[in-house]
Design a protein around this motif. Structure first.
Motif: not given
Length: 310
Positions: A180-199
């Motif tokens: 289709r030519g594009y990706s769609v990351p879901l809201a879970s990719i910005a879950a609090p645990a993910v954000i904390d680990a990235i920070a």
């Protein structure tokens, strides 16, 4: 692959870290703490960077910031990679048209680096400002891997230490992204645990434990990339972004343009429309920069599955 020279690695770590934190300077002690360096080695590396004008030391506060020589490097980079300017221009067009945040990102080695933002700033930001880096641990960076060779895809999946089921799912989704030519990351990719680990990783980018922690969180979080297989156009979902690739003259994904999704559920048919519009802009940027869009297997005409041509 050649082993990196320690001095070169220290220099790139310092420049990358200062780039990702442009609003303040850092003392040598702070840099040593954040980057896990020996203070004598850090001092020697900073001396060379200062001599070249890549870094400047404030004699009063004894802090280091990026130097003016890097501005020239940036201008030269824009000349050598016209796709960046073309993508930023398309981001401005999309931001005005859609009234939402549009981001431009690039593949930077094993990381995804945030280059520019246009349009209204989203309420919930995962990436703060240009210069932020995030490791390409599956599913992060899927839009950069969908057109990559299998060896690169395997490395991307293995680096993330995913379960066999998730690895297989993300492989299938990469195929959908190509279709289709594009990706769609879901809201879970910005879950609090993910954000904390990235920070944590951004504060200590050379800490192997910090990257390992992010990989663990990604492996335990719910599915993060949308598959359209079992969806209908009227189904509603919450998406984090919609991302499309900008290709270089060799047909490789150089950049991505992404639309930040709303903070509420929207119909799948609306996601598809956003994706189609985004691909138009990414195609314009690719062609303006004399990039080449690689051939892909298109679904048969008349397919009615969500995300396919009708």
């Amino acid at each position: 692959m050649a082993r990196p020279a320690p001095a070169s690695a220290r220099a790139t770590d310092i420049v990358s870290f200062l780039t990702a934190h442009p609003s303040r300077g850092f003392t040598i002690s702070e840099l040593v703490t954040h980057l896990g360096m020996n203070i004598a080695s850090a001092h020697a590396t900073l001396a060379v960077l200062c001599d070249s004008g890549f870094v400047v030391r404030d004699p009063v506060h004894r802090t280091y910031v990026l130097g003016p020589a890097l501005a020239v490097t940036g201008f030269a980079t824009l000349e050598q990679h016209p796709a960046i300017g073309a993508a930023v221009e398309q981001a401005e067009v999309l931001g005005d048209e859609l009234g939402t945040e549009i981001s431009v990102m690039a593949a930077a080695g094993r990381d995804v680096i945030f280059l520019a933002r246009r349009g209204p700033v989203a309420r919930a930001q995962v990436l703060g400002y240009p210069g932020d880096r995030t490791p390409m641990l599956a599913p992060i960076g899927a839009v950069f891997l969908a057109w990559a060779e299998d060896e690169a895809v395997s490395g991307w999946l293995e680096r993330a230490t995913l379960t066999p089921a998730l690895r297989e799912l993300y492989r299938r989704v990469l195929g959908e992204i190509r279709d289709r030519g594009y990706s769609v990351p879901l809201a879970s990719i910005a879950a609090p645990a993910v954000i904390d680990a990235i920070a944590k990783l951004r504060d200590e980018p050379t800490d192997a434990d910090a990257e390992h922690r992010l990989a663990e969180v990604l492996a335990k979080t719910d599915e993060m990339l949308l598959s359209f297989e079992s969806l209908t156009g009227s189904d509603k979902i919450v998406v984090k972004t919609v991302a499309a690739p900008v290709f270089d003259p060799m047909g490789r994904v150089l950049l991505s343009l992404s639309i930040t999704g709303p903070d509420h559920a929207i119909a799948v048919e609306d996601v598809i429309e956003l994706g189609r519009r985004l691909v138009q802009s990414a195609t314009i940027a690719t062609r303006q920069a004399r990039g080449r869009i690689p051939g892909r297997d298109l679904p048969p005409t008349g397919t009615t599955s969500a995300g396919r041509r009708r």
